[in-house]
Design an enzyme around this catalytic site. Structure first.
Site, PDB file in Angstrom:
ATOM      1  CB  VAL A  11      53.103  36.120  33.682  1.00 39.27           C
ATOM      2  CG1 VAL A  11      54.326  36.383  34.536  1.00 39.27           C
ATOM      3  CG2 VAL A  11      52.074  35.391  34.417  1.00 39.27           C
ATOM      4  CE  LYS A  35      51.710  37.689  22.423  1.00 40.75           C
ATOM      5  NZ  LYS A  35      51.939  36.455  23.267  1.00 40.75           N
ATOM      6  CG  PHE A 150      51.206  35.755  44.072  1.00 44.12           C
ATOM      7  CD1 PHE A 150      50.800  34.469  44.423  1.00 44.12           C
ATOM      8  CD2 PHE A 150      52.297  36.027  44.187  1.00 44.12           C
ATOM      9  CE1 PHE A 150      51.768  33.585  44.803  1.00 44.12           C
ATOM     10  CE2 PHE A 150      53.296  35.573  44.930  1.00 44.12           C
ATOM     11  CZ  PHE A 150      52.916  34.044  45.122  1.00 44.12           C
ATOM     12  CG  ASN A 206      47.160  30.052  41.764  1.00 44.42           C
ATOM     13  OD1 ASN A 206      46.870  31.129  42.325  1.00 44.42           O
ATOM     14  ND2 ASN A 206      47.723  29.926  40.394  1.00 44.42           N
ATOM     15  CG  PHE A 247      38.603  33.732  45.868  1.00 48.33           C
ATOM     16  CD1 PHE A 247      39.002  35.052  45.834  1.00 48.33           C
ATOM     17  CD2 PHE A 247      38.956  32.719  44.885  1.00 48.33           C
ATOM     18  CE1 PHE A 247      39.680  35.781  44.600  1.00 48.33           C
ATOM     19  CE2 PHE A 247      39.651  33.697  43.797  1.00 48.33           C
ATOM     20  CZ  PHE A 247      39.798  34.730  43.565  1.00 48.33           C
ATOM     21  CB  ALA A 250      28.126  29.658  45.207  1.00 47.41           C
ATOM     22  N   GLY A 255      37.332  28.809  36.136  1.00 47.85           N
ATOM     23  CA  GLY A 255      37.926  28.685  35.065  1.00 47.85           C
ATOM     24  C   GLY A 255      39.338  29.358  34.889  1.00 47.85           C
ATOM     25  CB  CYS A 258      45.984  30.212  37.245  1.00 43.10           C
ATOM     26  SG  CYS A 258      47.060  31.698  36.569  1.00 43.10           S
ATOM     27  NE  ARG A 325      44.661  30.992  28.659  1.00 44.66           N
ATOM     28  CZ  ARG A 325      45.587  31.682  28.993  1.00 44.66           C
ATOM     29  NH1 ARG A 325      46.551  30.578  29.222  1.00 44.66           N
ATOM     30  NH2 ARG A 325      45.580  32.885  29.402  1.00 44.66           N
TER      31      ARG A 325
HETATM   32  C1  UDX Z   1      43.728  33.396  39.688  1.00 44.29           C
HETATM   33  C2  UDX Z   1      44.536  34.151  40.967  1.00 44.29           C
HETATM   34  O1  UDX Z   1      43.337  34.794  41.561  1.00 44.29           O
HETATM   35  C3  UDX Z   1      45.903  34.748  40.770  1.00 44.29           C
HETATM   36  O2  UDX Z   1      46.257  35.142  42.031  1.00 44.29           O
HETATM   37  C4  UDX Z   1      46.683  33.982  39.979  1.00 44.29           C
HETATM   38  O3  UDX Z   1      47.888  34.460  39.716  1.00 44.29           O
HETATM   39  C5  UDX Z   1      46.018  33.349  38.669  1.00 44.29           C
HETATM   40  O4  UDX Z   1      44.909  32.540  39.085  1.00 44.29           O
HETATM   41  P1  UDX Z   1      42.520  34.581  37.711  1.00 44.29           P
HETATM   42  O5  UDX Z   1      42.634  33.167  37.125  1.00 44.29           O
HETATM   43  O6  UDX Z   1      42.899  35.855  36.680  1.00 44.29           O
HETATM   44  O7  UDX Z   1      43.512  34.653  38.839  1.00 44.29           O
HETATM   45  O8  UDX Z   1      41.374  34.711  37.913  1.00 44.29           O
HETATM   46  P2  UDX Z   1      40.368  34.703  39.498  1.00 44.29           P
HETATM   47  O9  UDX Z   1      39.638  36.153  39.597  1.00 44.29           O
HETATM   48  O10 UDX Z   1      40.976  34.354  40.704  1.00 44.29           O
HETATM   49  O11 UDX Z   1      39.126  33.778  39.102  1.00 44.29           O
HETATM   50  C6  UDX Z   1      39.421  32.635  38.552  1.00 44.29           C
HETATM   51  C7  UDX Z   1      38.146  31.720  38.484  1.00 44.29           C
HETATM   52  O12 UDX Z   1      37.424  31.381  39.949  1.00 44.29           O
HETATM   53  C8  UDX Z   1      37.052  32.471  37.598  1.00 44.29           C
HETATM   54  O13 UDX Z   1      36.338  31.635  37.036  1.00 44.29           O
HETATM   55  C9  UDX Z   1      36.179  33.206  38.855  1.00 44.29           C
HETATM   56  O14 UDX Z   1      34.671  33.180  38.056  1.00 44.29           O
HETATM   57  C10 UDX Z   1      35.993  31.892  39.668  1.00 44.29           C
HETATM   58  N1  UDX Z   1      35.635  32.495  41.043  1.00 44.29           N
HETATM   59  C11 UDX Z   1      36.621  33.312  41.861  1.00 44.29           C
HETATM   60  C12 UDX Z   1      34.563  31.741  41.644  1.00 44.29           C
HETATM   61  O15 UDX Z   1      33.706  30.892  41.228  1.00 44.29           O
HETATM   62  N2  UDX Z   1      34.339  32.482  42.876  1.00 44.29           N
HETATM   63  C13 UDX Z   1      34.927  33.075  43.434  1.00 44.29           C
HETATM   64  O16 UDX Z   1      34.690  33.403  44.680  1.00 44.29           O
HETATM   65  C14 UDX Z   1      35.946  33.795  43.122  1.00 44.29           C
END
Ligand code: UDX
Length: 432
Positions: A11, A35, A150, A206, A247, A250, A255, A258, A325
């Site tokens: 972030v 860093k 986001f 989220n 989203f 399946a 993970g 967030c 994570r």
């Molecule tokens: C997420 C939100 O998308 C972002 O807006 C917020 O600020 C932080 O959290 P991020 O954790 O980077 O971002 O990844 P994201 O692409 O959202 O995926 C999160 C998890 O969901 C991953 O493990 C991904 O494999 C899983 N996922 C996502 C699914 O299993 N199915 C989907 O259709 C989408």
């Protein structure tokens, strides 16, 4: 404007670099001197596509320091982008946020706006403002604005420069206007609201996405039982604009830094106010179950993993990142190891971090073929492009027994029809 950013994680650093790109003068602060050293050489400490290039392009407006006094003293706006990790009880740990608050209070010598970008429980911005005002060393005017982030890992730069929305939660009009000016050059819809609503927008967004994933995963599990195909089901649902097609992939569960943390934090917050958010609780539970799905499936083919060679493709929680994570691989691989399997893994970005946890127990491979060689079982945890590229022959040629369990539905079922590969994926029939 003169901006300081506390924290150089996903972030903080991405925000800082994007602000510098839009001609603000930005100083990024981090306690980690190693860093800071890297970033001064133009090397980001996180793996994020496009970040190195944008850092180089914006370097004239970008500074890095561990000396917070130097950074905060005369900043017009200070962003707080430090981590808010999960505590044992599921609530958010705010110690980093309040440490930065303490440093700001002792340092600022000019009026300034403090922006909380870290994901924090509803009401935290009020507490931050009180803590600042109670502890200010110099008689300056400060305002606190909530501005949740986001961005998603792997597309963080794009998500920041072309944000879906910029939410600004302010209690005083003037402070809100200053932050609107900060974002003047960012092409995104801007929503001005109060601080608690801004804080809630972040959690509600989220957790809704996490809920959507858990829902489609449960529908996928049911598809397997009743003989429906989740890919077609999701496609059919997605045509409905009210549902949307995003989203609905399946898999073996969400993970990352967030969704797992923010679902637990909102559930904890609800309980704190004696209100149980049942939908979010269900999403959390469904996700815990889903993470074990790949192992449950593997047990259909092998009673025990003892003495087996298992190829693991992908370790990270999603492609495009080296972040482990809450990755489903972290739940399943220990089970394989405990059961006596020989585990060979391939991941183009995550192996280095995994090696810190399992330095000798696992064989780390540079090539996918190396991981597949002689394997009795292949488990796919992450849908990296290199994995999606594979053909049935790749598994057949290299594996001892071509049993492939795909936790991310990387292939069409046709890929394995009449090939001799046993292909078991999520929410679809098994191809034998
Ligand atoms: C997420 C939100 O998308 C972002 O807006 C917020 O600020 C932080 O959290 P991020 O954790 O980077 O971002 O990844 P994201 O692409 O959202 O995926 C999160 C998890 O969901 C991953 O493990 C991904 O494999 C899983 N996922 C996502 C699914 O299993 N199915 C989907 O259709 C989408």
């Amino acid at each position: 404007m003169k901006i300081a950013i506390a924290g150089t994680g996903y972030v903080g650093l991405v925000t800082g670099v994007c602000m510098a790109y839009h001609h603000h003068h930005v100083t990024c602060v981090d306690v980690d001197t190693e860093k800071i050293g890297l970033m001064r050489q133009g090397i980001p400490p996180i793996f994020e596509p496009g970040l190195t290039e944008l850092m180089a392009e914006s370097s004239d407006n970008l500074e890095f320091t561990s000396d917070y006094k130097e950074a905060y003293r005369d900043a017009e706006v200070i962003f707080i982008g430090v981590g808010t990790p999960e505590k044992k009880d599921g609530s958010a740990n705010l110690s980093h946020v309040f440490e930065v608050v303490r440093q700001i209070a002792e340092t600022v010598e000019h009026d300034c706006v403090i922006v909380v970008k870290s994901t924090v429980p509803i009401g935290t911005n009020d507490k931050v403002e009180k803590a600042l005002r109670d502890n200010l060393v110099h008689p300056v005017k400060i305002n606190v604005v909530s501005n949740p982030e986001f961005l998603a890992q792997g597309s963080a730069v794009h998500d920041t420069l072309h944000a879906s929305r910029i939410v600004i939660g302010a209690e005083e009009k003037e402070a809100g206007e200053i932050i609107q000016r900060v974002y003047e050059k960012f092409d995104a819809p801007k929503l001005l609201t109060n601080r608690r609503s801004a804080e809630m927008i972040k959690y509600a967004s989220n957790d809704f996405l996490a809920l959507k994933i858990s829902y489609i995963n449960e529908i996928a599990n049911l598809c397997e039982i009743v003989g429906a195909d989740i890919e077609d089901v999701a496609k059919g649902m997605g045509y409905d604009g009210r549902i949307g097609s995003k989203f609905l992939n399946a898999g073996i569960g969400y993970g990352g830094s967030c969704f797992p943390k923010d679902t637990k934090a909102l559930h904890w917050l609800g309980n704190y106010y004696d209100y149980e958010i049942k939908t979010v609780k269900a999403a959390i539970e469904a996700n815990e179950n889903q993470k074990l799905k790949i192992i449950k499936k593997a047990h259909k083919y092998y009673e025990s993993f003892s003495g087996l060679t298992v190829a693991v493709l992908g370790l990270t929680f999603k492609p495009g990142t080296d972040d482990l994570r809450e990755a489903p691989s972290l739940v399943s691989i220990p089970i394989l190891l405990d059961d006596g399997a020989k585990v060979k893994v391939w991941d183009p970005a995550g192996s280095r971090n995994f090696q810190k946890i399992y330095p000798v127990e696992i064989v780390y491979c540079d090539m996918i073929e190396e991981a597949l060689k002689g394997a009795d079982l292949c488990l796919i945890f992450t849908e990296w492009e290199e994995v999606k590229f594979l053909q049935a022959d790749d598994f057949k040629m290299h594996m001892k027994k071509p049993v492939v369990i795909d936790g991310r539905n990387c292939y069409s079922l046709d890929t394995f029809e009449n090939t001799g590969v046993l292909y078991d994926s999520i929410g679809r029939r098994t191809v034998k």
